[in-house]
Every structure is written in structure tokens, then in C-alpha cells.
Scaffold this motif. Structure first.
Motif, short mmCIF file in Angstrom:
data_model
loop_
_atom_site.label_atom_id
_atom_site.label_comp_id
_atom_site.label_asym_id
_atom_site.label_seq_id
_atom_site.Cartn_x
_atom_site.Cartn_y
_atom_site.Cartn_z
N PRO A 91 27.56 46.34 41.57
CA PRO A 91 27.63 45.14 42.41
C PRO A 91 26.79 45.31 43.68
O PRO A 91 26.65 46.42 44.21
CB PRO A 91 29.11 45.04 42.74
N ALA A 92 26.25 44.20 44.17
CA ALA A 92 25.46 44.26 45.40
C ALA A 92 26.32 44.61 46.60
O ALA A 92 25.88 45.31 47.51
CB ALA A 92 24.76 42.91 45.62
N ASP A 93 27.57 44.13 46.60
CA ASP A 93 28.49 44.38 47.71
C ASP A 93 29.80 44.90 47.15
O ASP A 93 30.68 44.12 46.76
CB ASP A 93 28.72 43.10 48.51
N PRO A 94 29.98 46.22 47.10
CA PRO A 94 31.21 46.77 46.51
C PRO A 94 32.48 46.27 47.18
O PRO A 94 33.50 46.09 46.50
CB PRO A 94 31.03 48.28 46.70
N ASP A 95 32.45 46.06 48.50
CA ASP A 95 33.67 45.62 49.19
C ASP A 95 34.10 44.22 48.76
O ASP A 95 35.26 43.85 48.91
CB ASP A 95 33.45 45.63 50.71
N ALA A 96 33.15 43.44 48.22
CA ALA A 96 33.47 42.08 47.79
C ALA A 96 33.96 42.01 46.34
O ALA A 96 34.34 40.93 45.87
CB ALA A 96 32.24 41.18 47.97
N TRP A 97 33.94 43.13 45.66
CA TRP A 97 34.44 43.17 44.27
C TRP A 97 35.90 42.73 44.27
O TRP A 97 36.70 43.19 45.09
CB TRP A 97 34.32 44.58 43.72
N SER A 98 36.28 41.86 43.36
CA SER A 98 37.65 41.35 43.36
C SER A 98 38.32 41.57 42.01
O SER A 98 37.65 41.74 40.98
CB SER A 98 37.67 39.86 43.72
N PHE A 99 39.63 41.58 42.05
CA PHE A 99 40.42 41.66 40.82
C PHE A 99 41.64 40.79 41.01
O PHE A 99 42.00 40.41 42.14
CB PHE A 99 40.80 43.12 40.52
N THR A 100 42.29 40.45 39.90
CA THR A 100 43.46 39.58 39.95
C THR A 100 44.70 40.30 39.43
O THR A 100 44.61 41.22 38.61
CB THR A 100 43.25 38.30 39.10
N VAL A 101 45.85 39.88 39.93
CA VAL A 101 47.15 40.27 39.40
C VAL A 101 47.85 38.98 39.03
O VAL A 101 48.06 38.10 39.88
CB VAL A 101 47.98 41.04 40.44
N ASP A 102 48.18 38.81 37.76
CA ASP A 102 48.81 37.58 37.32
C ASP A 102 49.81 37.87 36.21
O ASP A 102 50.13 39.01 35.93
CB ASP A 102 47.75 36.55 36.87
N GLY A 103 50.32 36.81 35.60
CA GLY A 103 51.33 36.96 34.56
C GLY A 103 52.73 36.82 35.11
O GLY A 103 53.02 35.85 35.83
N GLU A 104 53.59 37.79 34.83
CA GLU A 104 55.01 37.71 35.21
C GLU A 104 55.21 38.11 36.67
O GLU A 104 55.90 39.08 37.01
CB GLU A 104 55.84 38.61 34.28
N VAL A 105 54.58 37.33 37.56
CA VAL A 105 54.70 37.55 39.01
C VAL A 105 54.99 36.21 39.68
O VAL A 105 54.64 35.15 39.16
CB VAL A 105 53.43 38.20 39.60
N GLN A 106 55.59 36.28 40.86
CA GLN A 106 55.92 35.07 41.59
C GLN A 106 54.71 34.43 42.25
O GLN A 106 54.59 33.20 42.33
CB GLN A 106 56.96 35.40 42.69
N ALA A 107 53.77 35.26 42.71
CA ALA A 107 52.61 34.76 43.45
C ALA A 107 51.37 35.51 43.01
O ALA A 107 51.06 36.59 43.54
CB ALA A 107 52.83 34.94 44.96
#
Length: 405
Positions: A91-107
Motif C-alpha cells: 500500500p502507498a500509505d500503510p497507516d491508512a490500511w483498513s480492516f473490518t470487524v462484522d458479523g455477530e457484533v453490536q457495532a
């Protein structure tokens, strides 16, 4: 009179075998049975990496010789490589790399690396990272997969945030039971399906040593090792430590992604006939890795000066979620054993370094046998046990052949 087999072995080794009388029947000297070079491998040529033994180029998989694991904290240069797909672009900007947490979570959450470091407590821990197939080469008959010996192991100092803290911020539902992991590594076929997607019981995800890591040994993680963000799930198969992490799916049932089910990272609940075809229907997940040890002070096949009568030995031992309670070495093919000194782990799920000394009565060919015993009393066996089609969890004692003179 020297037995015919022994004479042949001594001629092949170019040396006498002082403890030949103790060589177990049917056992061939390790230096003849297991040559220094790994058949079919070649040295890794990669910027910043040592000359690891490459088992596969697509995907890239390379093993660290035990003698290169002589550091208390494994350097990035010496760390083994295990990929399941291609290597994604940096990635050009490692700090901007994102990931998600989803599924059986409230938020559900979407977080960048920078936000992770700013929002959650950052910790640094020494952690085992071990391929589930480490030791596969010792299964007989041969099992499918890369012929790892004992060097698909590392003990880096990983910096990141606890996955537990992130999951708590997302608010786990009562139904949360398992995770599923996804990364940016492309499938080798060019298809859009994941190269691998494994998951773990929620209890392991909530362990305080399971990290979302973004630094290794005080530096940004090398891209080859999963930068800018990866999971580190110590003590369990390294396939759970997803590189180039993009998503954690919290599920209400065991994950069923590529690399789950059947015989993938699963072992027989009851022993099966070696070589038997099996669909894995009654197999169980390989979770905590078995007790294992390495000798790092002397390379297998090393030749030492004539007259050497004392060996100062050192290495490492580990036992998945457990600890090591005993480390032993034999110089006479297992006829007698000496206890070695070993250190407590730097933190939970770090390996344990060991040291000791043995005396040698004469020049010739010796094997240093080394074995660890875990905190529940299980000791590395002479031969690999619990054969399975993909060769997981083989942990025979180590045998390193040395020539004196």
C-alpha cells in the motif's frame, strides 16, 4: 568384527561411530537418512532475507535451518515464510490500511492501522509463530504438503493491539462463537475466492496474547510477512495468523472458509492406518501445537575440529498453549539422557531458550538427540505419531548429526 551395516555406514560417513552399540535397531544415522540439503529445495533469494530453504515458489514457502534460529528473538531476516496465495501490492500509505470487524457484533467497525494504534492500548510481546505442518517431513509414509522439518517456527517481538480489545469495542453478541479471517493475498488461480480463510473459537480470539500486529522487532512488519496489518495467534497453527488482514467476521458457528473442514489443519481423533485415504469426517481441529524443540548452536552435518571433547549446546523449546517443564539431550542414541537448563518464557506464548553441555569420548560421528517435555508431561517421541494425510503435528525428537575430526 564390525557388523556389515555398521561398516557401510562408517565408510559413508568417513568416520567411526563411538556409540554404535546403542544405535536402535532399524535406525539409520541421521546424516545418511536426512542429508543436510532438503531434497528439492533451493536457497531463498529475497531482499532482507537469509538463505532459507525454499520448498515452494507458488505460493512462496521457505524454511529456516535450525542453526539460523540462534537468536532469543527471531529477526525478520531469519523468519520462515509460509504463503497460501500470491503476495498483494504494497500500500502507498500503510497507516491508512483498513480492516473490518462484522458479523455477530453490536457495532461493526472499520478501522485503519493508525486508528488502531491511537484508540487501543499498544503492547509488545514475544510470540511463537509456527506452521501447522512443521515436522511434516518426519511422517512415514510421506504426507501431502511442504516437507517442513523443524524450522517453520519463529519467536518475534510483535507490537500491536489485543484482538480482544477490538472485539469488545465492537460489542460481541451472545451468539458470537467463532471468527473467520480474510486477507488481501490473491488466489493463485486469479479467481476472486480467498487464498485461505481460517477461523478460531472465540475464546482464543479473546486471549490476551492474540494480537492485531503492525510492527515486528520494533520496525514496521516486512511486507512479505503480512504488512501493514496481520493477526498473530500464538501457539496455534500459523494459518490462523492471517497476513494482509482485511476482515474479521464474527460468527455463530465454526467458520467454513477455504482451509477449514475435511483434513485441512485437522488431525485424527483416533489413530488411523498410516497412508490410509481419509475424508476427515471424524477429525478434530488442530489447535494448540505439540511440544517441540530445536538445536541452534550446531548445524546438522557440521564438522568440528579433531580433539573436540566438549560441546556447549543451546536451542529453544515450546509447547503451544502450554510451557516446557524439561529439556533433555542424549549423545549416545538415547541410551542415556542429560537434563539441560532452560529459561522461563519471556511472556506467555514465547518460546523458551535452553543451554547445556555434553562430553565426547573420542573423534567420530555423533548424534545429538534433543527432546522437550511439556507442562502436562508429554515428551517428544522417537518417531512421528498420529499420521494424517496432510502431515500435521509431527513432533519427533530432534536428531542432529555431527562429525568430530
Amino acid at each position: 568384527m564390525v557388523p556389515t551395516g555398521l561398516a557401510r555406514w562408517q565408510a559413508a560417513l568417513g568416520a567411526s561411530i563411538p556409540f554404535a552399540a546403542h544405535l536402535p535397531e532399524g535406525l539409520v544415522p541421521a546424516l545418511l537418512e536426512r542429508p543436510v540439503a532438503v531434497p528439492g529445495s533451493h536457497p531463498l533469494d529475497w531482499p532482507g532475507k537469509q538463505a532459507l530453504a525454499v520448498h515452494d515458489s507458488a505460493p512462496l514457502c521457505a524454511e529456516t535451518p535450525e542453526a539460523l534460529l540462534d537468536e532469543a528473538v527471531t529477526s525478520a531476516a531469519a523468519m520462515f515464510v509460509r504463503n497460501n496465495g500470491g503476495i498483494p501490492p504494497e500500500p502507498a500509505d500503510p497507516d491508512a490500511w483498513s480492516f473490518t470487524v462484522d458479523g455477530e457484533v453490536q457495532a461493526p467497525l472499520r478501522l485503519t492501522v493508525a486508528e488502531l494504534a491511537a484508540r487501543f492500548r499498544v503492547v509488545t510481546l514475544q510470540l511463537q509463530l509456527e506452521c501447522g505442518g512443521n515436522g511434516r517431513a518426519f511422517h512415514m509414509p510421506a504426507a501431502r504438503g511442504n516437507p517442513w522439518r523443524q524450522g517453520a517456527i519463529s519467536n518475534g517481538a510483535w507490537t500491536g493491539v489485543r484482538l480482544r480489545d477490538v472485539l469488545l469495542a465492537a460489542g460481541l453478541k451472545d451468539s458470537a462463537a467463532y471468527t473467520g479471517h480474510y486477507g488481501a493475498d490473491p488466489h493463485l488461480s486469479g479467481s476472486s475466492q480467498p487464498a485461505i480463510s481460517r477461523g478460531m473459537r472465540i475464546a482464543k480470539a479473546m486471549d490476551e496474547t492474540t494480537l492485531l500486529a503492525f510492527r515486528l522487532n520494533g520496525e514496521p512488519i516486512p511486507h512479505l510477512h503480512g504488512a501493514p496489518l496481520r493477526l498473530v495467534v500464538p501457539g496455534w497453527p500459523g494459518s490462523l495468523s492471517q497476513k494482509w488482514l482485511t476482515r474479521i467476521w464474527v460468527r455463530d458457528r465454526p467458520h467454513d472458509g477455504p482451509g477449514m473442514g475435511g483434513t485441512s489443519y485437522r488431525i485424527p481423533a483416533r489413530p488411523i492406518e498410516p497412508g490410509q485415504a481419509h475424508d476427515g469426517a471424524d477429525f478434530v481441529e488442530l489447535e494448540s501445537m505439540p511440544v517441540r524443540s530445536i538445536l541452534s548452536s550446531h548445524a546438522h552435518g557440521a564438522r568440528l575440529p579433531a580433539g573436540t571433547r566438549t560441546l556447549d549446546l543451546r536451542g529453544a523449546a515450546w509447547a503451544g498453549d502450554l510451557t516446557v517443564r524439561r529439556m533433555e539431550v542424549s549423545r549416545d542414541f538415547g541410551a542415556s539422557w542429560q537434563d539441560m537448563d532452560f529459561a522461563e518464557p519471556a511472556n506467555r506464548h514465547a518460546w523458551q531458550r535452553w543451554t547445556g553441555q555434553v562430553d565426547l569420548p573420542a573423534d567420530g560421528y555423533y548424534e545429538i538427540w534433543y527432546r522437550a517435555t511439556d507442562s502436562e508431561g508429554r515428551t517428544q517421541p522417537l518417531h512421528a505419531t498420529n499420521w494424517n494425510p496432510q502431515g500435521y503435528a509431527a513432533n519427533p525428537l530432534g536428531r542432529s548429526g555431527l562429525l568430530i575430526g
